[in-house]
Enzyme design. Sequence first.
Site, mmCIF file in Angstrom:
data_model
loop_
_atom_site.group_PDB
_atom_site.id
_atom_site.type_symbol
_atom_site.label_atom_id
_atom_site.label_comp_id
_atom_site.label_asym_id
_atom_site.label_seq_id
_atom_site.Cartn_x
_atom_site.Cartn_y
_atom_site.Cartn_z
ATOM 1 N N HIS A 103 0.874 -1.182 0.000
ATOM 2 C CA HIS A 103 0.000 0.000 0.000
ATOM 3 C C HIS A 103 0.912 1.234 0.000
ATOM 4 O O HIS A 103 1.987 1.196 0.622
ATOM 5 C CB HIS A 103 -0.851 0.071 1.282
ATOM 6 C CG HIS A 103 -2.063 -0.809 1.299
ATOM 7 N ND1 HIS A 103 -2.430 -1.529 2.419
ATOM 8 C CD2 HIS A 103 -3.003 -1.065 0.356
ATOM 9 C CE1 HIS A 103 -3.546 -2.200 2.149
ATOM 10 N NE2 HIS A 103 -3.905 -1.939 0.908
ATOM 11 N N CYS A 125 -1.973 2.800 9.510
ATOM 12 C CA CYS A 125 -2.976 1.876 8.957
ATOM 13 C C CYS A 125 -4.194 1.760 9.875
ATOM 14 O O CYS A 125 -5.285 1.440 9.410
ATOM 15 C CB CYS A 125 -2.396 0.476 8.786
ATOM 16 S SG CYS A 125 -1.063 0.361 7.609
HETATM 17 N N1 ARG Z 1 -3.699 -7.360 6.628
HETATM 18 C C1 ARG Z 1 -4.102 -6.120 6.002
HETATM 19 C C2 ARG Z 1 -4.057 -6.291 4.494
HETATM 20 O O1 ARG Z 1 -3.206 -6.991 4.012
HETATM 21 C C3 ARG Z 1 -3.219 -4.996 6.463
HETATM 22 C C4 ARG Z 1 -3.664 -3.651 5.945
HETATM 23 C C5 ARG Z 1 -2.741 -2.527 6.305
HETATM 24 N N2 ARG Z 1 -3.303 -1.299 5.961
HETATM 25 C C6 ARG Z 1 -2.682 -0.292 5.331
HETATM 26 N N3 ARG Z 1 -3.341 0.809 5.169
HETATM 27 N N4 ARG Z 1 -1.476 -0.406 4.856
HETATM 28 O O2 ARG Z 1 -4.850 -5.736 3.787
#
Ligand code: ARG
Length: 283
Positions: free
Chosen positions: A184, A278
Site C-alpha cells: 500500500h 494503517c
Molecule cells: N492485513 C491487512 C491487508 O493486508 C493490512 C492492511 C494494512 N493497511 C494499510 N493501510 N497499509 O490488507
Amino acid sequence: MSRVAAKVSTAVKKILMVRPTHFEVVRYAINPWMDPVSKPVNRELAMAQWNTLRETIEEVGGEVHVMESSNAPDWPDIVFAANAATVRGNKAYLANFLHPERRGEREFYKAWFEANGFETCGRTDIAFEGAGDALWCGKNYSRLFAGVGPRTDIRALPDLAKQLDDGSGFKVVGCKLIDPRFYHIDVAFCPLSDELALWFPGAFDPVTQHNMKNEGVELVPVTAEDAGFFSCNAVVVGKNVIMNHTTTRVAKTIEKIGYNPIFIDMSEFIKAGGSSKCCTLQI
Ligand code: ARG
C-alpha cells in the site's frame, strides 16, 4: 522520541479508528508480513497497543472517533481503518478490496460513514483500497498520491478524480508500487504537511520516483531497514509523528526537519502488515 507532545497544532485533526475486537491473523495471509503459523497475534496485547495509539493521538491534540467492530467477527482486518475510504470534505470514496478476505468490511464502513453524515461513493468492480492507497499532499493538498499495482487497480484513478471532484481541480498522481512488502502507498510514503513527506523510494518504480519528485513536495528518504520498521506508516498530528519503534536515525531525520517523533509499540499489528497509520483514517 518521548511520548510528550513538543508542539501541538491548533487545527483539530479528526481521526477514525476501529476497535480491534476480533483482530487476529489466523485464517489467511494476504501480504508477506502475515504468517498465521509462526506469528499469531496476542489479541490482549493488540488491544493495549491500540489503546496506547489512541491515547497518544489524543494527548497531542487529535480527535479520535471510534467505530465498534463487535458485529464484524468475520473481518479481522477491519481494524485497519486507513483502508475504509478516501475522504475529501464530506465525501467518502469507499474501498473495494482486492482480496475476498477483506471484501465484507466495506458495508460496515459504509454504514459508519452514512450514520456520521458523510456521502459515500465508489465502484464495486474495480479494486481500490482507500486511504491505504491514496494520500493527499502537494500545495494545499491539491494532489492525491495513489498507490497502484499490488492492491489498487489503475482504472480506479480516473473515477476517484471524477467522484471526489469538488471544483478545486486536484490532480491524481498514480504511483506504481513494486515491492511486495510495501503493498500500500501508506507504508512507503507519509505526508507530514502539504509540502513535506517521508518516503522509501525503493518501494516505487523508477518512473514513479521521478514523477513523485516533481509534484512540489520535499521528499525525505528513509532507508530500507527503517521502512521495514514501518517508519513511513506514521500518524501525523501537528508537528508530532507517531510511529512504531524504529532506529535513532529516523528520530534524528524527523527532528532535523522540525518534527517530533513519538515511538510506540505496534508489534501485533505489524504481524498483519500494518502499523499506526494503517489503524487510522483522517476524516
Ligand atoms: N492485513 C491487512 C491487508 O493486508 C493490512 C492492511 C494494512 N493497511 C494499510 N493501510 N497499509 O490488507
